[in-house]
Design a protein around this motif. Sequence first.
Motif, mmCIF file in Angstrom:
data_model
loop_
_atom_site.group_PDB
_atom_site.id
_atom_site.type_symbol
_atom_site.label_atom_id
_atom_site.label_comp_id
_atom_site.label_asym_id
_atom_site.label_seq_id
_atom_site.Cartn_x
_atom_site.Cartn_y
_atom_site.Cartn_z
ATOM 1 N N GLU A 109 0.810 -1.213 0.000
ATOM 2 C CA GLU A 109 0.000 0.000 0.000
ATOM 3 C C GLU A 109 0.851 1.274 0.000
ATOM 4 N N PHE A 110 2.104 1.147 0.488
ATOM 5 C CA PHE A 110 2.946 2.333 0.656
ATOM 6 C C PHE A 110 4.182 2.334 -0.242
ATOM 7 N N VAL A 111 4.174 1.490 -1.265
ATOM 8 C CA VAL A 111 5.293 1.488 -2.210
ATOM 9 C C VAL A 111 5.414 2.873 -2.845
ATOM 10 N N GLY A 112 6.638 3.376 -2.899
ATOM 11 C CA GLY A 112 6.875 4.719 -3.417
ATOM 12 C C GLY A 112 7.027 5.763 -2.325
ATOM 13 N N LYS A 113 6.678 5.378 -1.083
ATOM 14 C CA LYS A 113 6.840 6.276 0.049
ATOM 15 C C LYS A 113 8.265 6.190 0.589
ATOM 16 N N THR A 114 8.589 7.062 1.540
ATOM 17 C CA THR A 114 9.791 6.973 2.349
ATOM 18 C C THR A 114 9.354 7.023 3.805
ATOM 19 N N LEU A 115 10.285 6.785 4.730
ATOM 20 C CA LEU A 115 9.919 6.888 6.140
ATOM 21 C C LEU A 115 9.385 8.288 6.456
ATOM 22 N N GLU A 116 9.969 9.290 5.833
ATOM 23 C CA GLU A 116 9.539 10.662 6.092
ATOM 24 C C GLU A 116 8.122 10.926 5.620
ATOM 25 N N THR A 117 7.702 10.259 4.528
ATOM 26 C CA THR A 117 6.385 10.548 3.952
ATOM 27 C C THR A 117 5.308 9.538 4.341
ATOM 28 N N LEU A 118 5.659 8.551 5.193
ATOM 29 C CA LEU A 118 4.624 7.641 5.694
ATOM 30 C C LEU A 118 3.620 8.422 6.539
ATOM 31 N N PRO A 119 2.363 7.997 6.555
ATOM 32 C CA PRO A 119 1.350 8.695 7.352
ATOM 33 C C PRO A 119 1.686 8.690 8.844
ATOM 34 N N GLU A 120 1.158 9.675 9.566
ATOM 35 C CA GLU A 120 1.324 9.781 11.009
ATOM 36 C C GLU A 120 0.897 8.482 11.690
#
Length: 329
Positions: A109-120
């Motif tokens: 579901e979060f492919v393409g994200k980084t740790l910084e841009t993961l949801p709160e």
Amino acid sequence: MSGNGNVASTAEEDSPKMRVIRVGTRKSQLARIQTNSVVAMMKALYPGLRFEIIAILFTKEREHALERNEVDLVVHSLKDLPMVLPPGFTIGAVCKRESPYDAVVFHPEFVGKTLETLPEKSVVGTSSLRRAAQLQRKFPHLEFKSVWGNLNTWLQKLDELQELSAIILVAAGLQRMGWQNRVGQILHPEECMYAVGQRALGVEVRVKDQDILDLVGVFHYPETLLRGCSVPVAVHTAIKDGQLYSTGGVWSLNGAETMQDTMQTTIHVPVQHEDGPEDDPQLVGITAHNIPRQPQLAAENLGISLATLLLNKGAKNILDVAWQLSEAH
């Protein structure tokens, strides 16, 4: 096993019956892959020998097998070994290290994200207090959860369950398993320093087995050995222009407290031993006949000096609290 004689010549004398070298390893898939890589190097160099791989579950069981002469050498991940080996054992080879950096694998579901841009409040899994403490400080909007098991289990849980948004693993481990396509982010030292000895393979042997020490000693990789000498908790090391740089750090479990420092020393990384054999070549549990004593001592002293500096600045208090909290859980 006798410690007398030369391995290669013994193999020739026993021909056509090949001498068998028994290699101990963990039972996990990754451990077998790593051990196979070391055995492949030995087969290429010693075609007159036959190698038998024996899977043993725990580190202590592997050392017991070594003590009872049931195996001739054991391949370990260097970071999994204690700082002090039991009497009678030594690391006969520290092989060339792959990338020591940690990697983030994301839920589909979060492919393409980084740790910084993961949801709160996203939950990130790791088996390492070292990683969790550093990353909690760097990414306070995330929650870090302890997870255990082998790589296969971790990836299956990540993909099939909704409990985790990402997990953190060693990048080179994913590479060895053929799962490099799952790496979504590499964590560099400014984000997360790595464990001492991470992604270096060590070959443990009996101190008195000179023939086995001779056999594996040629696989010592000087730069990996010198960058892996005794240093504190989490590190980043580099050799450049004859200087060994070491940055060490400690963190509280929540990442709120941190202490880091960097030291350097002049060092000469040899291609081979230039001074002849040493009478007492063992340092920090490693026997390296083919590497001069001076750079080994310089690397060891740098690690001790850096650890002492951090302790004098108050690192012990941070570590004591961290241990108490981790044991309470």
